[in-house]
Each structure stands twice: as structure tokens, then as C-alpha cells.
Write a protein that holds these residues in place. Sequence first.
Motif, mmCIF file in Angstrom:
data_model
loop_
_atom_site.group_PDB
_atom_site.id
_atom_site.type_symbol
_atom_site.label_atom_id
_atom_site.label_comp_id
_atom_site.label_asym_id
_atom_site.label_seq_id
_atom_site.Cartn_x
_atom_site.Cartn_y
_atom_site.Cartn_z
ATOM 1 N N PHE A 1 6.934 0.900 -7.500
ATOM 2 C CA PHE A 1 5.305 1.820 -7.099
ATOM 3 C C PHE A 1 6.023 2.978 -7.422
ATOM 4 C CE2 PHE A 1 3.609 -2.485 -6.619
ATOM 5 C CZ PHE A 1 2.415 -2.033 -7.406
ATOM 6 N N LEU A 2 6.943 3.163 -7.176
ATOM 7 C CA LEU A 2 7.549 4.451 -7.046
ATOM 8 C C LEU A 2 8.341 5.000 -7.193
ATOM 9 C CD1 LEU A 2 8.908 4.223 -3.260
ATOM 10 C CD2 LEU A 2 6.646 4.451 -3.418
ATOM 11 N N GLU A 3 8.968 4.151 -8.443
ATOM 12 C CA GLU A 3 9.533 4.587 -9.761
ATOM 13 C C GLU A 3 9.035 3.298 -11.159
ATOM 14 O OE1 GLU A 3 11.410 6.585 -10.273
ATOM 15 O OE2 GLU A 3 11.529 8.734 -8.049
ATOM 16 N N PRO A 4 8.312 3.810 -11.397
ATOM 17 C CA PRO A 4 7.942 3.162 -12.560
ATOM 18 C C PRO A 4 8.874 3.781 -13.532
ATOM 19 C CG PRO A 4 5.910 4.582 -11.826
ATOM 20 C CD PRO A 4 6.773 5.141 -11.172
ATOM 21 N N THR B 1 0.891 -1.402 -0.123
ATOM 22 C CA THR B 1 0.143 0.011 -0.274
ATOM 23 C C THR B 1 1.234 1.105 -0.197
ATOM 24 O OG1 THR B 1 -1.234 -1.448 1.309
ATOM 25 C CG2 THR B 1 -2.268 1.223 1.053
ATOM 26 N N PRO B 2 1.395 2.111 -1.166
ATOM 27 C CA PRO B 2 2.447 3.074 -1.210
ATOM 28 C C PRO B 2 1.572 3.907 -0.512
ATOM 29 C CG PRO B 2 1.967 1.810 -3.372
ATOM 30 C CD PRO B 2 1.142 1.192 -2.867
ATOM 31 N N HIS C 1 0.877 -0.355 -14.838
ATOM 32 C CA HIS C 1 2.091 -0.678 -14.676
ATOM 33 C C HIS C 1 2.800 -0.408 -15.881
ATOM 34 C CE1 HIS C 1 5.176 -0.849 -12.898
ATOM 35 N NE2 HIS C 1 4.969 -0.017 -12.040
ATOM 36 N N PRO C 2 3.688 0.166 -15.922
ATOM 37 C CA PRO C 2 4.838 0.536 -17.537
ATOM 38 C C PRO C 2 5.233 -1.132 -17.168
ATOM 39 C CG PRO C 2 4.906 2.303 -16.581
ATOM 40 C CD PRO C 2 3.917 1.768 -15.562
ATOM 41 N N ASN C 3 5.567 -1.878 -15.572
ATOM 42 C CA ASN C 3 6.817 -3.084 -15.774
ATOM 43 C C ASN C 3 5.649 -4.276 -15.108
ATOM 44 O OD1 ASN C 3 8.102 -0.567 -14.409
ATOM 45 N ND2 ASN C 3 8.931 -1.475 -15.795
ATOM 46 N N THR D 1 13.412 -9.791 1.655
ATOM 47 C CA THR D 1 12.844 -8.867 1.760
ATOM 48 C C THR D 1 13.224 -8.428 0.499
ATOM 49 O OG1 THR D 1 13.810 -9.434 4.168
ATOM 50 C CG2 THR D 1 14.079 -6.885 3.636
ATOM 51 N N SER D 2 14.243 -8.981 0.391
ATOM 52 C CA SER D 2 15.090 -7.692 -1.733
ATOM 53 C C SER D 2 13.745 -7.699 -2.663
ATOM 54 C CB SER D 2 15.985 -8.650 -1.679
ATOM 55 O OG SER D 2 16.872 -9.113 -1.106
ATOM 56 N N VAL D 3 13.292 -9.239 -3.199
ATOM 57 C CA VAL D 3 12.388 -8.999 -2.968
ATOM 58 C C VAL D 3 11.443 -8.077 -3.422
ATOM 59 C CG1 VAL D 3 10.593 -10.270 -4.522
ATOM 60 C CG2 VAL D 3 12.006 -11.611 -3.840
ATOM 61 N N MET D 4 10.459 -8.227 -2.045
ATOM 62 C CA MET D 4 9.515 -6.472 -0.874
ATOM 63 C C MET D 4 9.977 -5.511 -1.819
ATOM 64 S SD MET D 4 8.742 -9.304 1.859
ATOM 65 C CE MET D 4 7.694 -10.807 1.417
ATOM 66 N N VAL D 5 11.170 -5.548 -1.307
ATOM 67 C CA VAL D 5 11.867 -3.653 -2.346
ATOM 68 C C VAL D 5 11.436 -3.580 -3.321
ATOM 69 C CG1 VAL D 5 12.946 -3.007 -0.816
ATOM 70 C CG2 VAL D 5 12.488 -4.075 1.025
ATOM 71 N N GLY D 6 11.939 -4.675 -3.699
ATOM 72 C CA GLY D 6 11.754 -4.510 -5.297
ATOM 73 C C GLY D 6 10.659 -3.529 -5.684
#
Lengths: 178, 437
Positions: free
Chosen positions: A130-133, A59-60, A95-97, A120-125
Motif C-alpha cells: 500500500f505504501l509502494e504499489p 490501515t495505512p 491496486h496494481p498488485n 510478521t514478514s507476510v504482514m509487513v510485506g
Amino acid sequence: MIKIWSMKKTEEAAAKKKPKTSAAQIRVQKDLTELELPSTMKTTFADPSDILNFTLTITPDEGMYKGGCFDFSFAINTNYPHEPPKVKCIPKVYHPNLDLEGNVCLNILREDWKPVLNLTSVMVGLQYLFLEPNPDDPLNKEAAEDLRRDRDAFTQNVTRTMKGGSLRGTTFDNVFKR
Amino acid sequence: MSVAVEAPPAANGASSSSPQYPDQYYYVDQILDRPGPRTDEAFSAGDPVKSFLREQCKILVIGAGGLGCEILANLALMGFKDIHVIDMDTIDISNLNRQFLFRPKDVGQPKATVAAEFIMKRVPGVKVTPYYGKIQDKDDDYYMQFNIVICGLDSVEARRWINATLVNLVDPENPESLKPLIDGGTEGFKGQSRVIFPTISSCYECSLDMLNKPTAFPICTIANTPRLPEHCIEWASVLEWPKVHADKKMDTDDPEHISWLYKVASKRAKEFKIEGVTWQLTQGVVKNIIPAIASTNAIIAASCCNEAFKIATTAAPFLNNYWMLIGTDGVYSYTFEHEKKSDCPVCGGETMDVEVGKGWTIERLIEWLTENQKIQIKKPSLSLGTKPIYFQAPPQLEESTRPNLEKKVHELIPEGGEVTVTASTLPFTLTLRLAFV
């Protein structure tokens, strides 16, 4: 036959018997129990005794996707961490990605996955998407083109589709209903 | 080494009904009848070592493919006489160029069965017992009967499974439970062989990070800017298959599925003016087939069997512990000792015996863990097998396992049960073996 046993000190031997848990299972336990997720991310387990399959909700709290609830399914197989987890975006999102089937374009989920990476790396990625499409690695080409051409128009499209609106004949899922 | 070996006596009129060829083991006996400069102290030349090799030693070969055929033939000719072989595959016509125990009439038959019959017919006196199925079908008792295990596999997953199984099999009370594992692998002109003494030397899992990652293309390239025939095939299998077939799983062994992918990939290739999509390439990409080279298989199998022979007979020191062969540019080989990883999830970590009071709750056990000066862990999470006992995170799992805190330990964990403990302060895991007092 070689006497291997004499190579082994008995006290050392006693300390090495291992349980029948698979290496993947142990790694997932370690990854999950050491997760420190920000308030924008939450995991849900359909069956709490099955830690290999779960949903991550992002939820950004900033950016153009702010306020939407985006569910991702995680499926981890017994070859983890040699293989990355399989991740799909459940709602249909503009979403572009992300494509309309829920495929995700995130390098560490495919070509750049390494066993040293973790959940964690996957989730943060995923949250970062969503922050930087990123219009340079498009999966939804039209969305990427929109973003490249006119950022404001793209933002308007995002707002409309997040409410369950349609765009060029495609109806997207409402990501606000909770 | 140039050692003159006398010629074997002529095989004079051996009748075909004879169970063995005369002087079948003439050359092998040159090694076994007398100690050499580097034989182990335990080596007992002559009959004792020969009888162990030929009458007692039971060896398991996993895989009857490119490496497996070579391994089976080598072992039989070296004098191993009780050989078992497992393979889950059937013979494909494309195997016949290098898997020399198979003939065109065998196509479609199980590899293990055909290989076993061929060896028994060709090398009298050898018993080969086949099993057509998965290694995962067999339990600890099955693996316990062997002295040595040799793998000629093509999958990381199967190797991880057998490695973990053999590490788990080691019982400190029973020397027989330690089964040397010899693992061979080839990839085109490259190959490796290694010797693993489960729990003593570096295991397969310890070296998992040395593996090349499987080739994967960025999904956006596949979706938008294909340049290679492989991109078109990946597009068909990764993106189009699930779109068109919804929940139907793709079976890479089903020729109809491959044909569908080939058709879809060809169409896309034409659209982007890419050449080179063929049926064979389609199958190769989706099954991740690396061209197999018969001579690489022969070299690696020879090395594996050589190690099995040295371990079984103690005639010479065995490989310590990793040998690699690179035949892509000339011939290069290198031997080194791969070290055990202390944080290996299979053979690393520590096991502690814990005496638990009858009245102890899970919460008490966790308290004991965090207060114990010897281990000093913070916020431990506990599980038994695949079942979470208490997880510190994520919140939902903490909540769903929280009721267990008040339960008595013996209600959730049996006597001798092994609890996996993870915590951020532990390098990897700690295993607790519980005894109730």
C-alpha cells in the motif's frame, strides 16, 4: 532387534516427551504471540480458539491509500511453515498488485516463501504494497498501466475507488466505512 | 566385497503346497548363522536372531506405490514375515510401468490390498496385512504394535505426521515405545534414505529446511506474461478455477476437473502462442507430479530394507543417519550425520515437570515461570493442545484469554496435561507437564 534404549540416558529421556500439538500449531502460536504490530495493523479472530484462521486489517497512515481499511483473510494449513499462509484481500480494491478476486501478488506468498519467514514478514510485506504499489509486477494490469503513465491520475483513481466509486465499469468497495 | 558363497543345494522337487520353498532363506542365513567382523555385541547368531526376524518382528510399511512395492518385495524375500502396509490410493494405469505388484486387471483397486495379496501369493509363509486408508486414521495403539516403520511416501505432510506421531509415542518408561523410522524418498534420478531414532537422532522435522521449495511461479507472471505451458496451467488452476467455480473445490483426482483445466489452459496458450500444454502436463502440474524412475526407487528401497534388516538383526551397523543418491550426472552418493536441531518443534525443546498447588491460578503459574531462575522467560504464552490458555499477543487474543488468568489451573488443565509455552526468549518451546499437589 537392536537395543536402542541403551543409547539413551534416562534423565535425558524423561525430559523429551512431547505434547500432541502439531508443529504448525506451535509455530503459529510462536509467530502470533511475538507479533509486534504497528498501530496501522490489527488482527481479528472470528473464533479465538482457532488461531489458524484470522483477518488482518491494514490501515495505512501515509501514501495514496492512507485512511482506508483493508481486510486480508489468513488461512494457515497443517503444513505451515513448509507452505506459506493463504492470504486473500477481502474488499475489491483498485491496486496494481491485487486483482478483483482478491489475489495478492507478493513474492513471499508464493515463489519466495521460505520456512524461516514468519507471519510478521507476510504482514509487513502486505503493508508495503500500500505504501509502494509496484507497477512492474501487475495483477491488475490497467491499474499498473495507469500508475506507470500518470502517477497523479492514478492517485485520483485510488481516492475515487476507495470511496466505493466505479472505474471503467468496475465498482470497487468502500474501504472507509467502519 | 568378493566373498565366495557356496551355491545353494538344488531345490529338489518342492511341492507347490509347501508353505515355504526349501532353502528360501539360504543366502540370508549366511549372514545370520555366524557373526561378522562388524556385528553388534548383542548379535546372537543362529536361531535366536532368525526367530526374532521370522516369528516376532512386526514391521509397518507406509505407502504401497513406487517405493512401497519394492520395499514389500524386499522385506518378504529377506525373511520379515509379519508385514503391515498402509496406502490411501487406488491403482492408476500410469502406475503399472514401475509398481510391479499391480496388473492391468487391478486398476481401480486399493494399492495396499492388491500389493498384500500379491506378496502373500508369491512368497509363501509371509503374512501381509493391508490397510486401505490414511495413516491419520490410526491411533497410537496401532503404531505401538510395530518394531520398525518404513516410509515410502511422496508427501511432505504425511512424513511430518508420522514423524511427529512416532516422536510423541516415545515414553521414557517404556523402551518398546521407541520405533525406528526409516524414510525413503525419490525424485526423478535423485533419492535419499535415512534412519531416524525418534527423540535420539535428528528427526524429519529437524531437516525440513533442507527441502527444495515446491516450484511456484510469480502470480503476476501467470496473470500477465505467460511464457511456459506451465504458466497457462497455473493460470487456469490458481486464477480461473476460483473465479468460475466460486466455492467448489478443485479435486486433482477428478478427470473432469483436469479436463476443464486443460481446456482453459490450452485456450490461453493459443492466445499467447505457447506450445506444449497437454492433458498429461496439466495433471502433472496441478498434482505436482515428478517423473518417477523405477531404478531410483529400486536403489532407495534396497537401502531402506537393508537398514531395516540391520536394525532388526544387529548383523551390521546401521546407517548414521542420512544417505543421498544423485543420479542426474553419473552416480554420486554421500552419507552424513544430520544433526538434531535444538529448536526443532517436534523433537527439540524441553519438557519440565511442574508441581502445581491446588489453589494456583493461571496467573500464579505464569509468575512462577517468569521468576524461575532455571528457565528465565519473559512474557510466556501458554496453550493446551490447540486451545490457547493465555496469549500475550495479538491484542484480541490477549483480551479473550485474559479471563483465564484468574481461573484455577486445574479447571483448565487436567493432571498430567502438557502445556506448550512459547516466548521470545525461548529458542523454541517449553513443555510443562503438570502434576497437582
